[in-house]
Design a protein around this motif. Structure first.
Motif, PDB file in Angstrom:
ATOM      1  N   LEU A   7       0.443  -1.128   0.516  1.00  0.00           N
ATOM      2  CA  LEU A   7      -0.082  -0.026   0.063  1.00  0.00           C
ATOM      3  C   LEU A   7       0.902   1.161  -0.149  1.00  0.00           C
ATOM      4  N   LEU A   8       2.492   1.091   0.457  1.00  0.00           N
ATOM      5  CA  LEU A   8       2.910   2.293   0.914  1.00  0.00           C
ATOM      6  C   LEU A   8       3.957   2.268  -0.716  1.00  0.00           C
ATOM      7  N   PHE A   9       4.051   1.624  -1.238  1.00  0.00           N
ATOM      8  CA  PHE A   9       5.523   2.024  -2.091  1.00  0.00           C
ATOM      9  C   PHE A   9       4.284   1.182  -3.533  1.00  0.00           C
ATOM     10  N   GLY A  10       3.771   0.531  -3.213  1.00  0.00           N
ATOM     11  CA  GLY A  10       2.973   0.237  -5.127  1.00  0.00           C
ATOM     12  C   GLY A  10       3.874  -1.470  -5.105  1.00  0.00           C
ATOM     13  N   SER A  11       3.507  -1.352  -5.995  1.00  0.00           N
ATOM     14  CA  SER A  11       3.462  -2.891  -6.776  1.00  0.00           C
ATOM     15  C   SER A  11       5.152  -2.961  -7.963  1.00  0.00           C
ATOM     16  N   LYS A  12       4.506  -1.966  -7.807  1.00  0.00           N
ATOM     17  CA  LYS A  12       5.865  -1.920  -9.584  1.00  0.00           C
ATOM     18  C   LYS A  12       6.852  -1.106  -8.439  1.00  0.00           C
ATOM     19  N   LYS A  13       7.119  -0.461  -7.976  1.00  0.00           N
ATOM     20  CA  LYS A  13       8.351   0.072  -6.747  1.00  0.00           C
ATOM     21  C   LYS A  13       8.669  -1.803  -6.177  1.00  0.00           C
ATOM     22  N   LEU A  14       7.940  -2.225  -5.867  1.00  0.00           N
ATOM     23  CA  LEU A  14       9.142  -2.967  -4.304  1.00  0.00           C
ATOM     24  C   LEU A  14      10.236  -2.940  -5.366  1.00  0.00           C
ATOM     25  N   PRO A  15       9.448  -4.016  -6.652  1.00  0.00           N
ATOM     26  CA  PRO A  15      10.324  -5.054  -7.144  1.00  0.00           C
ATOM     27  C   PRO A  15      11.897  -4.314  -7.608  1.00  0.00           C
ATOM     28  N   GLU A  16      12.029  -3.125  -7.891  1.00  0.00           N
ATOM     29  CA  GLU A  16      13.415  -1.801  -7.953  1.00  0.00           C
ATOM     30  C   GLU A  16      13.701  -2.052  -6.439  1.00  0.00           C
ATOM     31  N   MET A  17      13.225  -1.677  -5.210  1.00  0.00           N
ATOM     32  CA  MET A  17      13.607  -1.696  -4.205  1.00  0.00           C
ATOM     33  C   MET A  17      14.400  -3.075  -3.754  1.00  0.00           C
ATOM     34  N   ALA A  18      14.065  -4.119  -4.177  1.00  0.00           N
ATOM     35  CA  ALA A  18      14.152  -5.095  -3.991  1.00  0.00           C
ATOM     36  C   ALA A  18      15.781  -5.559  -4.207  1.00  0.00           C
ATOM     37  N   ARG A  19      15.848  -5.667  -5.995  1.00  0.00           N
ATOM     38  CA  ARG A  19      16.947  -5.491  -6.912  1.00  0.00           C
ATOM     39  C   ARG A  19      17.933  -4.863  -6.317  1.00  0.00           C
ATOM     40  N   GLY A  20      17.872  -3.292  -5.806  1.00  0.00           N
ATOM     41  CA  GLY A  20      18.586  -2.111  -5.267  1.00  0.00           C
ATOM     42  C   GLY A  20      19.145  -2.804  -4.123  1.00  0.00           C
ATOM     43  N   LEU A  21      18.418  -3.625  -3.349  1.00  0.00           N
ATOM     44  CA  LEU A  21      18.669  -3.572  -1.872  1.00  0.00           C
ATOM     45  C   LEU A  21      19.875  -5.278  -2.311  1.00  0.00           C
ATOM     46  N   GLY A  22      19.453  -5.869  -3.142  1.00  0.00           N
ATOM     47  CA  GLY A  22      20.462  -6.776  -3.116  1.00  0.00           C
ATOM     48  C   GLY A  22      21.397  -6.810  -4.162  1.00  0.00           C
ATOM     49  N   LYS A  23      21.258  -5.235  -4.900  1.00  0.00           N
ATOM     50  CA  LYS A  23      23.011  -5.217  -5.539  1.00  0.00           C
ATOM     51  C   LYS A  23      23.380  -4.569  -4.424  1.00  0.00           C
ATOM     52  N   SER A  24      22.758  -3.372  -3.643  1.00  0.00           N
ATOM     53  CA  SER A  24      24.542  -3.305  -2.901  1.00  0.00           C
ATOM     54  C   SER A  24      24.492  -4.359  -1.138  1.00  0.00           C
ATOM     55  N   MET A  25      24.184  -5.532  -1.313  1.00  0.00           N
ATOM     56  CA  MET A  25      24.033  -6.573  -0.172  1.00  0.00           C
ATOM     57  C   MET A  25      25.543  -7.254  -1.092  1.00  0.00           C
ATOM     58  N   ARG A  26      25.499  -6.759  -2.030  1.00  0.00           N
ATOM     59  CA  ARG A  26      26.301  -7.991  -3.258  1.00  0.00           C
ATOM     60  C   ARG A  26      27.985  -6.483  -3.234  1.00  0.00           C
ATOM     61  N   ILE A  27      27.577  -5.496  -3.554  1.00  0.00           N
ATOM     62  CA  ILE A  27      28.938  -4.796  -3.600  1.00  0.00           C
ATOM     63  C   ILE A  27      29.495  -5.139  -1.927  1.00  0.00           C
ATOM     64  N   LEU A  28      28.938  -4.829  -0.269  1.00  0.00           N
ATOM     65  CA  LEU A  28      28.535  -5.165   0.252  1.00  0.00           C
ATOM     66  C   LEU A  28      30.183  -6.182   1.050  1.00  0.00           C
ATOM     67  N   LYS A  29      29.561  -7.132   0.209  1.00  0.00           N
ATOM     68  CA  LYS A  29      29.908  -8.179  -0.176  1.00  0.00           C
ATOM     69  C   LYS A  29      30.498  -8.243  -0.473  1.00  0.00           C
ATOM     70  N   ALA A  30      31.278  -8.105  -2.065  1.00  0.00           N
ATOM     71  CA  ALA A  30      32.617  -7.952  -1.960  1.00  0.00           C
ATOM     72  C   ALA A  30      33.717  -7.278  -1.973  1.00  0.00           C
ATOM     73  N   GLU A  31      33.255  -6.033  -1.064  1.00  0.00           N
ATOM     74  CA  GLU A  31      34.177  -4.978  -0.972  1.00  0.00           C
ATOM     75  C   GLU A  31      34.971  -5.737   1.250  1.00  0.00           C
ATOM     76  N   THR A  32      33.750  -6.303   1.514  1.00  0.00           N
ATOM     77  CA  THR A  32      34.435  -6.361   2.711  1.00  0.00           C
ATOM     78  C   THR A  32      35.997  -7.688   2.573  1.00  0.00           C
ATOM     79  N   LYS A  33      35.316  -7.935   1.627  1.00  0.00           N
ATOM     80  CA  LYS A  33      36.016  -9.686   0.559  1.00  0.00           C
ATOM     81  C   LYS A  33      36.960  -8.769   0.624  1.00  0.00           C
ATOM     82  N   ALA A  34      37.116  -8.063  -0.115  1.00  0.00           N
ATOM     83  CA  ALA A  34      38.805  -7.483  -0.645  1.00  0.00           C
ATOM     84  C   ALA A  34      39.378  -7.155   0.138  1.00  0.00           C
ATOM     85  N   LEU A  35      38.715  -6.980   1.414  1.00  0.00           N
ATOM     86  CA  LEU A  35      39.274  -5.938   2.115  1.00  0.00           C
ATOM     87  C   LEU A  35      40.114  -6.919   3.698  1.00  0.00           C
ATOM     88  N   ARG A  36      39.506  -7.893   3.647  1.00  0.00           N
ATOM     89  CA  ARG A  36      39.831  -9.402   3.939  1.00  0.00           C
ATOM     90  C   ARG A  36      40.822  -9.925   3.450  1.00  0.00           C
TER      91      ARG A  36
END
Length: 90
Positions: free
Chosen positions: A20-49
């Protein structure tokens, strides 16, 4: 009343509110953006290690293989109101 933290109907209510708040069109985009940011964070922490692991391994070795650092010449900073001093070479 409070025997479990989350029950299935709690999740249904949360999903309904999000739709109801974000609409059905916006939710997949938000989930995709969250997934990309999590992959970037994982790759950066792996590189730091990986960067830290060779540095830790080299810390136990002798430091004779390192080359000495060169001295840095100081720079003269002038204010905008000051005129640069002329340098004379002999």
């Amino acid at each position: 009343m409070f025997r479990n933290g989350f029950e299935p109907w709690h999740l249904i209510i949360v999903v309904a509110v999000l739709v109801l708040l974000f609409g059905s069109k916006k939710l997949p985009e938000m989930a995709r953006g969250l997934g990309k940011s999590m992959r970037i964070l994982k790759a950066e922490t792996k590189a730091l290690r990986e960067d830290d692991a060779p540095a830790d391994a080299q810390a136990g070795t002798t430091q004779s293989t390192e080359q000495p650092r060169q001295a840095v010449e100081p720079t003269v900073v002038t204010k905008a109101t000051e005129a640069p001093k002329p340098t004379t070479t002999a």
